[in-house]
Structure formats: structure tokens, C-alpha cells
Design an enzyme around this catalytic site. Structure first.
Site, mmCIF file in Angstrom:
data_model
loop_
_atom_site.group_PDB
_atom_site.id
_atom_site.type_symbol
_atom_site.label_atom_id
_atom_site.label_comp_id
_atom_site.label_asym_id
_atom_site.label_seq_id
_atom_site.Cartn_x
_atom_site.Cartn_y
_atom_site.Cartn_z
ATOM 1 N N ASN A 1 -4.969 1.968 -1.573
ATOM 2 C CA ASN A 1 -5.540 0.608 -1.611
ATOM 3 C C ASN A 1 -6.402 0.382 -2.850
ATOM 4 O O ASN A 1 -6.842 -0.737 -3.095
ATOM 5 C CB ASN A 1 -6.354 0.313 -0.341
ATOM 6 C CG ASN A 1 -7.735 0.929 -0.406
ATOM 7 O OD1 ASN A 1 -7.906 2.015 -0.945
ATOM 8 N ND2 ASN A 1 -8.716 0.242 0.144
ATOM 9 N N ALA B 1 1.763 0.571 12.427
ATOM 10 C CA ALA B 1 2.151 1.777 11.679
ATOM 11 C C ALA B 1 2.305 1.470 10.195
ATOM 12 O O ALA B 1 3.037 2.156 9.481
ATOM 13 C CB ALA B 1 3.459 2.337 12.252
ATOM 14 N N ASP C 1 -9.783 2.837 2.394
ATOM 15 C CA ASP C 1 -9.742 2.363 3.789
ATOM 16 C C ASP C 1 -10.188 3.476 4.740
ATOM 17 O O ASP C 1 -10.725 3.210 5.824
ATOM 18 C CB ASP C 1 -8.317 1.937 4.190
ATOM 19 C CG ASP C 1 -7.916 0.585 3.607
ATOM 20 O OD1 ASP C 1 -8.813 -0.188 3.221
ATOM 21 O OD2 ASP C 1 -6.690 0.325 3.540
ATOM 22 N N LYS D 1 0.799 -1.237 0.000
ATOM 23 C CA LYS D 1 0.000 0.000 0.000
ATOM 24 C C LYS D 1 0.828 1.283 0.000
ATOM 25 O O LYS D 1 0.428 2.281 -0.593
ATOM 26 C CB LYS D 1 -0.948 0.014 1.200
ATOM 27 C CG LYS D 1 -2.151 -0.891 1.017
ATOM 28 C CD LYS D 1 -3.088 -0.844 2.210
ATOM 29 C CE LYS D 1 -4.221 -1.844 2.004
ATOM 30 N NZ LYS D 1 -5.099 -1.962 3.166
#
Ligand code: NDP
Length: 297
Positions: free
Chosen positions: A87, A128, A102, A66
Site C-alpha cells: 500500500n 480476501a 496497513d 495492492k
């Protein structure tokens, strides 16, 4: 010509996204297929170039690509830019646009777990990676005033905080080292805990010990499964929610971006439930060949 949408990740052997997206194309009479492309990082740039062709509507991008895919597209939407993670990809001619649905998916999940209560202002985020970036951005946009990010590799959490520097200038966004005592101290000051690590995806493990979970917490795990963290939190008396709504709504938003049509949400939710009941495990983020009771994207 049958149009193509691909999910690019590594590994991707089965896919929950595939179950819901293909059913949605079919229901709306859209002549398109949803394919799974298992591509290691070294093949990512070539794969992205391949989807510039006329037969593609676009793509989904998942673990672990991503963030890496960001410089490979031609334009980023506001969410793609703000999170530094993509994404979903759409095509404008041969140009590729990077989106982050997302963020929208997380917003639905957050609203659901908060319910009728006042929106909290403090959160602890575990993780993270690409998913955590959407979570943190969603919390900043929601008006959170203090967000503490814990990650196994502290430098990655520090990179995330640096990335959001200007967006988070009005509030406190901090990276902290992954020590149980620090996590415990932060949780005691916090209303919302979000797990955005992949711990619990492939094994029945929790990122944190059950003892640090307090009854007045809201605990949201973005993994689509009743993870050990969620079971421990529920046992402690906390409110819990898994990643189903985030998965569904990020998928619905992507569907609309590719097709220009509203997504058949009920059908997509039903297909996700069927896939889960039928034991289909997501391969997004799942080491090849390892059995798992958990489901992801
Ligand atoms: P990334 O690969 O980008 O990040 C993985 C994260 O998990 C990192 O913070 C990593 O820490 C941490 N992690 C992995 N293994 C361990 C371990 N053994 N111990 C400690 N930390 C670990 O993945 P994503 O951010 O894209 O996805 C993370 C999770 O979120 C996945 O489970 C995915 O399924 C889920 N997700 C769900 C969505 C939904 O729609 N429901 C949407 C997006 C994600 P480190 O940096 O130290 O390696």
C-alpha cells in the site's frame, strides 16, 4: 523542487488520505504535494515506472492494485513480502521499495477494540483482498490460533490461505465458502469478527444478516464509517469499531517512510474528521459517480 507523492487507485476522485497527508506536509514545512492518480489496471505498470523519477518521494497504492503492484517494485519489506500486498512505495534512487503499512494500522485498531480484555485467539475474517491480507497477517503475528476466511469468490480466499502457508503453519488458517449457515456456525465459536470486504462502502448494506451477530463479539469493520454491519452489531450488544484508526496509522507510517519524520498524528486525525464531517467521501474503492455515506482510505 517540490516533491510529489501520489495515490494510485481506480477510481480515485476524492481522497481522505489526501486531506490528512497534505496537511501533514504543510504543517512540517515539507515542500511536497499529494496527488491522486486514477489509473486502471492496464496503466499500472507505466504509472509505477513514472514514480522512479527524482521528483517523487513515493506513493500510496489502493483498491484494486495492492496485490497487482507487488511484482512491479524492486524490493519488498517484510510486511510487503509476508502479505503479498503493497500500500506504500518509497524510492531508493531509481529502485522502488514496496511496504505494507496497513499491517501497522490494523494492529492499532485491533489493540483498541480488544482494550483491556485478553487478546482473543479465534477470528472470522470476511474478505480476501489486499486489505484482508494485512488483517490476516496482523492476526497471525498477534498469536491467533484459528482464523476462518470467508470470501464471495472462494478461490481468492484459498489463494490467501495458500500464500500464508508457511507463516501460518503453526495454527489453523482456513478458507470457507460464503454460506450464511457456515458463517453463523463459525461466529458462534469466535470472539473477533473483522470485515475486510468493501460491502458497506458504497451502499448501506451489511455482508451478513443481523441475526448472526452475538452480544459477546468484537466487531471491527476496516471501512471508515458507521456501516450497517457496525450498527447491527452494536444493536446486538457487541463491541464495535470502524476503520478510522487503521486509516490514520497506516497513513502516519507511510508519512514517516517518505519524509523520515514523525507524523503529526493529532493534525492528521483532525483532518480526517473534518473531511468526514464535510461530506468528503473517499473514492478509493468507490465506483465513480455513486453517492455514498461511507468513507474509506
Ligand atoms: P480489494 O478490491 O482487494 O478486495 C475487495 C474485497 O471485497 C474482496 O474480498 C471482494 O470479494 C469483496 N467484495 C467486494 N464487493 C463485494 C460484494 N458485492 N459481495 C461480496 N464481496 C464483495 O479491496 P481491499 O482489500 O483493498 O479493500 C477492501 C475494503 O477494506 C475497502 O472497503 C477498503 O476501503 C477497506 N480498507 C480500509 C483500510 C483502512 O485503512 N481503514 C485499509 C485497507 C482497506 P471477491 O474477491 O469475491 O470479489
Amino acid at each position: 523542487m517540490t516533491k510529489r507523492v501520489v495515490l494510485i487507485g481506480h477510481p480515485v476522485a476524492h481522497s481522505l488520505s489526501g486531506a490528512m497527508q497534505q496537511a501533514a506536509f504543510d504543517q512540517l514545512g515539507i515542500d511536497a504535494t499529494y496527488e491522486l492518480w486514477d489509473r486502471p489496471p492496464i496503466e499500472l505498470a507505466d504509472s509505477i515506472n513514472e514514480i522512479r523519477g527524482d521528483d517523487f518521494l513515493g506513493a500510496n497504492v489502493t483498491i484494486p492494485h495492492k496485490e497487482r503492484v507487488v511484482p512491479m517494485v524492486d524490493r519488498l519489506t517484510e510486511e510487503g513480502q509476508a502479505t503479498g500486498a503493497v500500500n506504500t512505495i518509497t524510492r531508493e534512487g531509481r529502485r522502488l521499495v514496496g511496504h505494507n503499512t496497513d499491517v501497522a494500522g490494523f494492529k492499532v485498531a485491533l489493540d483498541k477494540i480488544v482494550g483491556k480484555q485478553k487478546m482473543p485467539r479465534n477470528a472470522v475474517v470476511l474478505g480476501a483482498g489486499g486489505g484482508a491480507r494485512a488483517v490476516v497477517y496482523g492476526l497471525i503475528r498477534e498469536g491467533f490460533q484459528r482464523i476462518i476466511v470467508f470470501n464471495r469468490h472462494l478461490h481468492r480466499a484459498e489463494g490467501l490461505v495458500k500464500h500464508f502457508g508457511r507463516t501460518a503453519a503453526h495454527m489453523e488458517l482456513r478458507a470457507m465458502p460464503w454460506h450464511e449457515s457456515i458463517i453463523e456456525a463459525e461466529l458462534a465459536k469466535t470472539k473477533l469478527l473483522v470485515n475486510a470486504t468493501s460491502i458497506g462502502l458504497t451502499s448501506d448494506e451489511s455482508p451478513i444478516p443481523a441475526e448472526v451477530l452475538l452480544p459477546d463479539l468484537l466487531v471491527l469493520d476496516v471501512i471508515y464509517a458507521k456501516t450497517r454491519l457496525l450498527r447491527d452489531a452494536a444493536a446486538a450488544g457487541a463491541e464495535t469499531s470502524d476503520g478510522e484508526l487503521m486509516l490514520l496509522h497506516q497513513g502516519a507510517a507511510a508519512f514517516t517512510l517518505w519524509t523520515g519524520q514523525p507524523a503529526p498524528l493529532e493534525l492528521m486525525q483532525q483532518k480526517l474528521a473534518e473531511a468526514r464531517a464535510g461530506g468528503i467521501r473517499s473514492a478509493e474503492g468507490e465506483p465513480a459517480g455513486q453517492p455514498s455515506g461511507a468513507l474509506a482510505e
